[in-house]
Design an enzyme around this catalytic site. Structure first.
Site, short mmCIF file in Angstrom:
data_model
loop_
_atom_site.label_atom_id
_atom_site.label_comp_id
_atom_site.label_asym_id
_atom_site.label_seq_id
_atom_site.Cartn_x
_atom_site.Cartn_y
_atom_site.Cartn_z
N GLU A 223 -3.42 -0.09 8.38
CA GLU A 223 -2.25 0.34 9.14
C GLU A 223 -2.38 -0.21 10.55
O GLU A 223 -3.46 -0.16 11.15
CB GLU A 223 -2.16 1.88 9.26
CG GLU A 223 -1.67 2.58 8.03
CD GLU A 223 -1.53 4.09 8.23
OE1 GLU A 223 -1.25 4.55 9.36
OE2 GLU A 223 -1.74 4.82 7.23
N ARG B 138 0.86 -1.19 0.00
CA ARG B 138 0.00 0.00 0.00
C ARG B 138 0.89 1.24 0.00
O ARG B 138 1.67 1.45 0.93
CB ARG B 138 -0.90 0.00 1.24
CG ARG B 138 -1.73 1.26 1.35
CD ARG B 138 -2.61 1.32 2.58
NE ARG B 138 -3.25 2.62 2.60
CZ ARG B 138 -3.33 3.43 3.66
NH1 ARG B 138 -2.85 3.06 4.83
NH2 ARG B 138 -3.89 4.61 3.55
N TYR C 187 -3.94 2.05 16.13
CA TYR C 187 -2.69 2.05 16.89
C TYR C 187 -2.90 1.82 18.38
O TYR C 187 -2.13 1.12 19.01
CB TYR C 187 -1.91 3.34 16.64
CG TYR C 187 -1.36 3.41 15.24
CD1 TYR C 187 -0.14 2.83 14.93
CD2 TYR C 187 -2.09 4.00 14.20
CE1 TYR C 187 0.36 2.84 13.62
CE2 TYR C 187 -1.61 4.01 12.89
CZ TYR C 187 -0.38 3.44 12.62
OH TYR C 187 0.10 3.44 11.33
N HIS D 249 -3.05 11.06 0.61
CA HIS D 249 -2.46 10.83 1.94
C HIS D 249 -1.79 12.13 2.39
O HIS D 249 -0.59 12.19 2.61
CB HIS D 249 -1.49 9.65 1.90
CG HIS D 249 -1.23 9.01 3.24
ND1 HIS D 249 -1.35 7.65 3.46
CD2 HIS D 249 -0.85 9.54 4.42
CE1 HIS D 249 -1.05 7.39 4.73
NE2 HIS D 249 -0.73 8.52 5.33
N ASN E 39 -7.47 1.78 10.13
CA ASN E 39 -6.13 1.95 10.72
C ASN E 39 -6.29 1.94 12.24
O ASN E 39 -7.28 2.46 12.77
CB ASN E 39 -5.51 3.30 10.31
CG ASN E 39 -5.11 3.33 8.84
OD1 ASN E 39 -5.25 2.34 8.13
ND2 ASN E 39 -4.63 4.47 8.40
N GLU F 110 -7.20 8.59 6.59
CA GLU F 110 -7.34 9.23 7.90
C GLU F 110 -7.83 10.67 7.84
O GLU F 110 -7.06 11.61 8.10
CB GLU F 110 -6.02 9.14 8.67
CG GLU F 110 -5.63 7.72 9.01
CD GLU F 110 -4.45 7.63 9.98
OE1 GLU F 110 -3.80 8.65 10.25
OE2 GLU F 110 -4.20 6.53 10.48
#
Ligand SMILES: *[C@@H]1O[C@H](CO)[C@@H](O)[C@H](O)[C@H]1NC(C)=O
Ligand SMILES: *[C@@H]1O[C@H](CO)[C@@H](O)[C@H](O)[C@H]1NC(C)=O
Length: 508
Positions: A405, A103, A337, A148, A335, A193
């Site tokens: 991600e 990606r 985290y 992005h 995504n 995002e």
């Protein structure tokens, strides 16, 4: 316990085998589902460099980096990993890992130096066309992010995402990419995002374009980017899908938020935070009703009224716009985290600027009792990813989820057992979400292939499976222990929760 093991001497190897046998009962080997594809991700501004190569113009991130104080370590995106120059080496690294897909993102000002589609850069587009060809020739599927974060600066001069005409400009740009690459690229991401560039970029002074319009400009950008995303999905769906037969969707940062305690106030505070952080973007696209989450609409309207605004600071969507945006993603791009825990009563009006996004949320999030490391937003809380995946499944009728991600940041070092630990814990939770909970997850993407320009943290924060030597003109890349772990995961398609990290010299 994990020990980094370099098997250099027979004596060491014996000790290693003994330890493994002793630990055997604790280890769990989990087969990955056959249809789960594995890959790694990067983004143009973070790796390419070549900021003024050929006819490329400047992006808002070029501009942002040039202003002293914006980037913590004073670095910029002029060169970063020099992938614009050395992209073939990146492909060799991808081959070494054995990934199913890669990606990456396309730099809008590299392809359209004027921002507008009246002039297409042959050189810029040629770069991406060769990248796609060579990935395919090496058996690696290209997954392409259209936006992005690196908007052409001249479009920002006209308001950027705060100008509703961005939907036209974005559509024109996407058409150029579908025409040039859509015969070979079958998985597209419209926008990566949205919160991170709209809220951080127009309200919080954290990201380009650094527009200071908290609680107003940020919400304009959110509305316009949702419409622009939908325009590009409809364009692909009507004009390109019939012949190119690909798939296209949005990627949302879906870090989890929940109440810090079981009190109704904290539970509600967690839900408010999650609706602002995630539902703001996902609800208009994935819910059956469409439109923004009720909690968000109500809170911003109430606070706007208290603050003397004659109308809500949150722009309204017409019924036509709500219909137009609804259903415009073929998959949920996810995504993730970490997780934040919210308490309602720790918030005092005045803690944040008024008006602002954080004041509108009206609650404070922390990592609770979890141990934060040098990059707090990657604090290891694997239960959170399973909850976030289940939230998507339950809220939106079990859509296909592509994890685009997930990764761990630190300040460097090649013996990155902390990173391996994080990846193993998160994948273990993801396998629970698939096997126990029935989430439909079809891709898993590690962020990132290599160290790169980590936005406002600059080059000092490292997310790479490969280390990049920025002092070396060639930007030599060296495999970290985590690269060897990921390679092993892909080769065996088995998650070994008791994996013994290893390190050997592999450079590109
Ligand atoms: C990046 O390029 C700009 C514009 O030429 C320049 O001012 C800046 O010093 C460069 N950065 C570095 C680290 O060389
Ligand atoms: C997951 O989603 C894909 C794509 O929509 C679909 O083909 C597949 O049947 C789904 N799998 C499950 C288990 O729902």
């Amino acid at each position: 316990m994990r020990v980094l093991c370099c098997i250099l001497a027979a004596g060491l190897a014996v000790a290693f085998v003994t330890a493994s046998i002793a630990d055997w009962s604790a280890s769990v080997m989990r087969k990955l589902p056959e249809d789960l594809k594995l890959g790694v991700a990067t983004a143009a501004f973070q790796i390419e460099g070549g900021w003024n190569a050929a006819d490329k113009s400047e992006s808002i991130w070029d501009t942002f980096c040039r202003i002293p104080g914006n980037i913590k370590d004073g670095t910029d995106g002029n060169d970063t990993c020099k992938s614009y120059e050395f992209y073939q080496r990146d492909i060799q690294m991808l081959k070494f890992l054995g990934v199913n897909f890669y990606r990456f993102s396309i730099s809008w000002p590299r392809v359209l130096p004027n921002g507008f589609a009246n002039k297409i850069s042959e050189v810029g587009l040629g770069y991406y066309s060769r990248l796609v060809d060579e990935l395919l020739a090496n058996g690696i599927e290209p997954v392409v992010t259209i936006y992005h974060w690196d908007l052409p600066q001249n479009l920002q001069d006209l308001g950027g995402w705060a100008n509703p005409l961005i939907a036209d400009w974005f559509e024109d740009y996407a058409r150029v990419l579908f025409d040039a690459l859509g015969d070979r690229v079958k998985t597209w991401v419209t926008i990566n995002e949205p919160k991170q560039f709209a809220i951080y970029g127009y309200g919080m002074k954290l990201c380009a374009p650094n527009i200071v319009s908290a609680g107003i400009g940020d919400y304009l950008a959110v509305k316009n980017l949702l419409v622009a995303h939908a325009r590009v999905w409809h364009l692909y769906d009507k004009e390109y899908r019939p012949k190119q037969k690909g798939t296209i969707g949005i990627v949302i940062a879906t870090d989890y938020r929940e109440g810090a305690t079981d009190s109704p106030e904290d539970i509600e505070a967690g839900k408010v935070a999650f609706d602002f952080e995630v539902g703001f973007y996902s609800h208009p696209i994935f819910s059956t009703t469409g439109g923004l989450p009720e909690r968000v609409v109500k809170r911003v309207a109430e606070r706007s009224a208290q603050q003397g605004f004659p109308r809500s600071r949150l722009p309204e969507f017409t019924p036509e716009e709500i219909e137009y945006i609804k259903g415009t993603s073929d998959f949920f791009g996810f995504n993730h985290y970490s997780t934040l825990f919210y308490t309602a009563n720790s918030y005092k009006p005045g803690m944040y600027e008024i008006p602002s996004y954080n004041d509108d949320i009206g609650a404070v999030g922390t990592y609770g009792t979890y141990v934060t490391t040098s990059v707090p937003h990657t604090t290891k809380i694997p239960t959170g990813i399973r909850k976030a995946l289940n939230w998507v499944k339950d809220s939106y009728n079990n859509p296909e989820i592509m994890i685009f991600e997930n990764g761990f940041g630190n300040l460097g070092g090649n013996n990155d057992i902390d990173r391996i630990d994080y990846y193993i814990a998160y994948l273990d939770a993801i396998l629970d979400a698939i096997e126990v909970d029935g989430c439909n997850i079809t891709r898993y993407t590690a962020w990132s292939l290599m160290d790169n320009f980590e936005w406002m943290s600059g080059l000092s924060v490292k997310f790479g499976l490969f280390e990049v030597d920025y002092n070396d003109d060639k930007r030599t890349r060296t495999a970290r222990a985590s690269a060897l772990w990921f390679k092993n995961l892909i080769a065996t398609r088995t998650l070994n929760t008791d994996y013994e990290p290893q390190l050997r010299e592999v450079t590109f």
